[in-house]
Scaffold this motif. Structure first.
Motif, PDB file in Angstrom:
ATOM      1  N   ARG A   2      48.367  41.234  50.739  1.00 59.59           N
ATOM      2  CA  ARG A   2      48.712  42.656  50.820  1.00 59.59           C
ATOM      3  C   ARG A   2      48.259  43.312  49.517  1.00 59.59           C
ATOM      4  NH1 ARG A   2      53.595  46.008  53.010  1.00 59.59           N
ATOM      5  NH2 ARG A   2      52.826  44.976  54.832  1.00 59.59           N
ATOM      6  N   LEU A   3      47.432  44.362  49.649  1.00 55.54           N
ATOM      7  CA  LEU A   3      46.840  45.029  48.503  1.00 55.54           C
ATOM      8  C   LEU A   3      47.286  46.479  48.430  1.00 55.54           C
ATOM      9  CD1 LEU A   3      43.159  43.850  49.149  1.00 55.54           C
ATOM     10  CD2 LEU A   3      44.933  42.640  47.911  1.00 55.54           C
ATOM     11  N   LEU A   4      47.405  46.971  47.196  1.00 57.39           N
ATOM     12  CA  LEU A   4      47.734  48.369  46.952  1.00 57.39           C
ATOM     13  C   LEU A   4      46.614  48.958  46.106  1.00 57.39           C
ATOM     14  CD1 LEU A   4      49.595  50.877  46.836  1.00 57.39           C
ATOM     15  CD2 LEU A   4      50.659  49.845  44.824  1.00 57.39           C
ATOM     16  N   LEU A   5      46.124  50.118  46.518  1.00 52.89           N
ATOM     17  CA  LEU A   5      45.099  50.831  45.762  1.00 52.89           C
ATOM     18  C   LEU A   5      45.659  52.176  45.320  1.00 52.89           C
ATOM     19  CD1 LEU A   5      42.202  51.265  44.707  1.00 52.89           C
ATOM     20  CD2 LEU A   5      41.601  52.097  47.007  1.00 52.89           C
ATOM     21  N   LEU A   6      45.678  52.407  44.005  1.00 58.22           N
ATOM     22  CA  LEU A   6      46.052  53.700  43.438  1.00 58.22           C
ATOM     23  C   LEU A   6      44.754  54.369  43.027  1.00 58.22           C
ATOM     24  CD1 LEU A   6      49.040  52.373  41.438  1.00 58.22           C
ATOM     25  CD2 LEU A   6      49.176  54.203  43.114  1.00 58.22           C
ATOM     26  N   ASN A   7      44.412  55.458  43.720  1.00 57.52           N
ATOM     27  CA  ASN A   7      43.076  55.988  43.571  1.00 57.52           C
ATOM     28  C   ASN A   7      42.992  57.405  44.120  1.00 57.52           C
ATOM     29  OD1 ASN A   7      40.110  55.980  43.541  1.00 57.52           O
ATOM     30  ND2 ASN A   7      40.287  55.671  45.729  1.00 57.52           N
ATOM     31  N   ILE A  16      36.306  50.164  48.869  1.00 55.56           N
ATOM     32  CA  ILE A  16      37.431  49.230  48.937  1.00 55.56           C
ATOM     33  C   ILE A  16      37.855  49.021  50.393  1.00 55.56           C
ATOM     34  CG2 ILE A  16      39.863  48.868  48.337  1.00 55.56           C
ATOM     35  CD1 ILE A  16      38.064  48.451  45.916  1.00 55.56           C
ATOM     36  N   LYS A  17      37.987  50.100  51.156  1.00 55.86           N
ATOM     37  CA  LYS A  17      38.390  49.981  52.567  1.00 55.86           C
ATOM     38  C   LYS A  17      37.386  49.164  53.367  1.00 55.86           C
ATOM     39  CE  LYS A  17      41.172  54.146  52.952  1.00 55.86           C
ATOM     40  NZ  LYS A  17      41.280  55.505  53.485  1.00 55.86           N
ATOM     41  N   LEU A  18      36.096  49.403  53.160  1.00 48.66           N
ATOM     42  CA  LEU A  18      35.048  48.659  53.848  1.00 48.66           C
ATOM     43  C   LEU A  18      35.169  47.169  53.540  1.00 48.66           C
ATOM     44  CD1 LEU A  18      32.344  48.693  55.483  1.00 48.66           C
ATOM     45  CD2 LEU A  18      31.189  48.947  53.281  1.00 48.66           C
ATOM     46  N   SER A  19      35.373  46.852  52.287  1.00 54.40           N
ATOM     47  CA  SER A  19      35.476  45.454  51.861  1.00 54.40           C
ATOM     48  C   SER A  19      36.730  44.783  52.402  1.00 54.40           C
ATOM     49  CB  SER A  19      35.485  45.373  50.326  1.00 54.40           C
ATOM     50  OG  SER A  19      34.334  45.973  49.798  1.00 54.40           O
ATOM     51  N   VAL A  20      37.860  45.452  52.309  1.00 55.76           N
ATOM     52  CA  VAL A  20      39.130  44.884  52.762  1.00 55.76           C
ATOM     53  C   VAL A  20      39.107  44.672  54.278  1.00 55.76           C
ATOM     54  CG1 VAL A  20      41.602  45.341  52.984  1.00 55.76           C
ATOM     55  CG2 VAL A  20      40.461  45.722  50.804  1.00 55.76           C
ATOM     56  N   ASP A  21      38.484  45.590  55.010  1.00 49.81           N
ATOM     57  CA  ASP A  21      38.350  45.421  56.462  1.00 49.81           C
ATOM     58  C   ASP A  21      37.564  44.156  56.793  1.00 49.81           C
ATOM     59  OD1 ASP A  21      39.812  47.686  56.993  1.00 49.81           O
ATOM     60  OD2 ASP A  21      38.082  48.949  57.453  1.00 49.81           O
ATOM     61  N   LYS A  22      36.536  43.871  56.002  1.00 49.66           N
ATOM     62  CA  LYS A  22      35.705  42.683  56.252  1.00 49.66           C
ATOM     63  C   LYS A  22      36.481  41.387  56.072  1.00 49.66           C
ATOM     64  CE  LYS A  22      31.116  44.444  55.394  1.00 49.66           C
ATOM     65  NZ  LYS A  22      29.810  44.156  54.832  1.00 49.66           N
ATOM     66  N   VAL A  23      37.391  41.357  55.101  1.00 51.93           N
ATOM     67  CA  VAL A  23      38.135  40.126  54.828  1.00 51.93           C
ATOM     68  C   VAL A  23      39.486  40.079  55.542  1.00 51.93           C
ATOM     69  CG1 VAL A  23      36.983  39.605  52.649  1.00 51.93           C
ATOM     70  CG2 VAL A  23      39.014  41.031  52.629  1.00 51.93           C
ATOM     71  N   GLY A  24      39.898  41.188  56.139  1.00 50.23           N
ATOM     72  CA  GLY A  24      41.111  41.193  56.956  1.00 50.23           C
ATOM     73  C   GLY A  24      42.428  41.242  56.208  1.00 50.23           C
ATOM     74  N   TYR A  25      42.436  41.792  55.011  1.00 45.83           N
ATOM     75  CA  TYR A  25      43.684  41.938  54.263  1.00 45.83           C
ATOM     76  C   TYR A  25      44.337  43.270  54.598  1.00 45.83           C
ATOM     77  CZ  TYR A  25      41.909  38.103  51.363  1.00 45.83           C
ATOM     78  OH  TYR A  25      41.422  36.909  50.911  1.00 45.83           O
ATOM     79  N   ILE A  96      34.312  41.832  47.091  1.00 38.88           N
ATOM     80  CA  ILE A  96      34.783  40.699  47.891  1.00 38.88           C
ATOM     81  C   ILE A  96      34.732  39.405  47.076  1.00 38.88           C
ATOM     82  CG2 ILE A  96      34.247  39.246  49.900  1.00 38.88           C
ATOM     83  CD1 ILE A  96      33.449  41.868  51.363  1.00 38.88           C
ATOM     84  N   THR A  97      33.662  39.214  46.308  1.00 33.67           N
ATOM     85  CA  THR A  97      33.559  38.027  45.447  1.00 33.67           C
ATOM     86  C   THR A  97      34.697  38.005  44.427  1.00 33.67           C
ATOM     87  OG1 THR A  97      31.162  37.963  45.706  1.00 33.67           O
ATOM     88  CG2 THR A  97      32.075  36.808  43.793  1.00 33.67           C
ATOM     89  N   LEU A  98      34.950  39.143  43.794  1.00 33.53           N
ATOM     90  CA  LEU A  98      36.044  39.236  42.824  1.00 33.53           C
ATOM     91  C   LEU A  98      37.388  39.016  43.504  1.00 33.53           C
ATOM     92  CD1 LEU A  98      36.997  39.800  39.940  1.00 33.53           C
ATOM     93  CD2 LEU A  98      36.963  42.233  40.502  1.00 33.53           C
ATOM     94  N   LEU A  99      37.553  39.558  44.690  1.00 28.41           N
ATOM     95  CA  LEU A  99      38.797  39.413  45.438  1.00 28.41           C
ATOM     96  C   LEU A  99      39.069  37.942  45.771  1.00 28.41           C
ATOM     97  CD1 LEU A  99      41.002  41.293  46.437  1.00 28.41           C
ATOM     98  CD2 LEU A  99      39.740  41.536  48.573  1.00 28.41           C
ATOM     99  N   ASP A 100      38.034  37.193  46.130  1.00 21.92           N
ATOM    100  CA  ASP A 100      38.188  35.751  46.389  1.00 21.92           C
ATOM    101  C   ASP A 100      38.679  35.021  45.144  1.00 21.92           C
ATOM    102  OD1 ASP A 100      37.432  35.914  49.051  1.00 21.92           O
ATOM    103  OD2 ASP A 100      35.338  35.349  48.659  1.00 21.92           O
ATOM    104  N   LYS A 101      38.110  35.352  43.994  1.00 20.83           N
ATOM    105  CA  LYS A 101      38.521  34.722  42.731  1.00 20.83           C
ATOM    106  C   LYS A 101      39.972  35.071  42.406  1.00 20.83           C
ATOM    107  CE  LYS A 101      33.891  34.663  40.762  1.00 20.83           C
ATOM    108  NZ  LYS A 101      32.997  35.236  39.759  1.00 20.83           N
ATOM    109  N   VAL A 102      40.317  36.341  42.591  1.00 17.33           N
ATOM    110  CA  VAL A 102      41.683  36.797  42.322  1.00 17.33           C
ATOM    111  C   VAL A 102      42.668  36.091  43.253  1.00 17.33           C
ATOM    112  CG1 VAL A 102      43.231  38.798  42.511  1.00 17.33           C
ATOM    113  CG2 VAL A 102      41.021  39.031  41.360  1.00 17.33           C
ATOM    114  N   LYS A 103      42.312  35.972  44.523  1.00 12.00           N
ATOM    115  CA  LYS A 103      43.189  35.301  45.489  1.00 12.00           C
ATOM    116  C   LYS A 103      43.449  33.859  45.057  1.00 12.00           C
ATOM    117  CE  LYS A 103      43.699  33.948  50.282  1.00 12.00           C
ATOM    118  NZ  LYS A 103      43.058  33.754  51.565  1.00 12.00           N
ATOM    119  N   ASN A 104      42.415  33.160  44.604  1.00  9.10           N
ATOM    120  CA  ASN A 104      42.583  31.779  44.141  1.00  9.10           C
ATOM    121  C   ASN A 104      43.516  31.700  42.941  1.00  9.10           C
ATOM    122  OD1 ASN A 104      40.921  30.719  46.139  1.00  9.10           O
ATOM    123  ND2 ASN A 104      39.088  30.848  44.866  1.00  9.10           N
ATOM    124  N   VAL A 105      43.386  32.632  42.021  1.00  7.04           N
ATOM    125  CA  VAL A 105      44.269  32.655  40.842  1.00  7.04           C
ATOM    126  C   VAL A 105      45.704  32.928  41.266  1.00  7.04           C
ATOM    127  CG1 VAL A 105      44.829  33.921  38.729  1.00  7.04           C
ATOM    128  CG2 VAL A 105      42.454  33.319  39.222  1.00  7.04           C
TER     129      VAL A 105
END
Length: 117
Positions: A2-7, A16-25, A96-105
């Protein structure tokens, strides 16, 4: 996750929306801290135009979120309070690449539940 974007930047919002839709978060987006509901988030992302350290600290405490991503101009310094930064302009694949790294952390720092035998 679950992600929150302040923007308040339409270009950042679209990417961000395009990317998050692709990964299904799940993604919630708000322009002001005061509008964010009391929910739990795995990652809080904040655009530099909306960054307010005191507000972000309070939001992290109330949402149980321990990881933040700062979206900023190229060469800008990441605030000490944030965990990682993403420089604008960025491609959806970069995010998406950064999001994968963040998810692992995030997953590696969560307490592991023990299963009773």
């Amino acid at each position: 996750m679950r992600l929150l974007l302040l923007n308040n930047n339409p270009a950042v919002s679209r990417l961000i929306k395009l990317s998050v839709d692709k990964v299904g978060y799940e993604l919630d987006e708000f322009e002001e801290y005061a509008l964010v509901p009391l929910k739990s988030y795995d990652l809080i992302m904040v655009d530099n135009e909306c960054y307010d350290e005191d507000e972000l600290k309070t939001l992290c405490e109330h949402s149980g979120c321990g990881y933040t991503l700062y979206i900023c101009q190229r060469g800008a310094q990441k605030p000490d309070f944030t965990n990682v930064s993403l420089e604008k302009p960025f491609l959806p694949t970069d995010f998406i690449t950064l999001l994968d790294k963040v998810k692992n952390v995030i997953e590696s720092t969560k307490p592991h539940e023990t299963v009773p035998e």
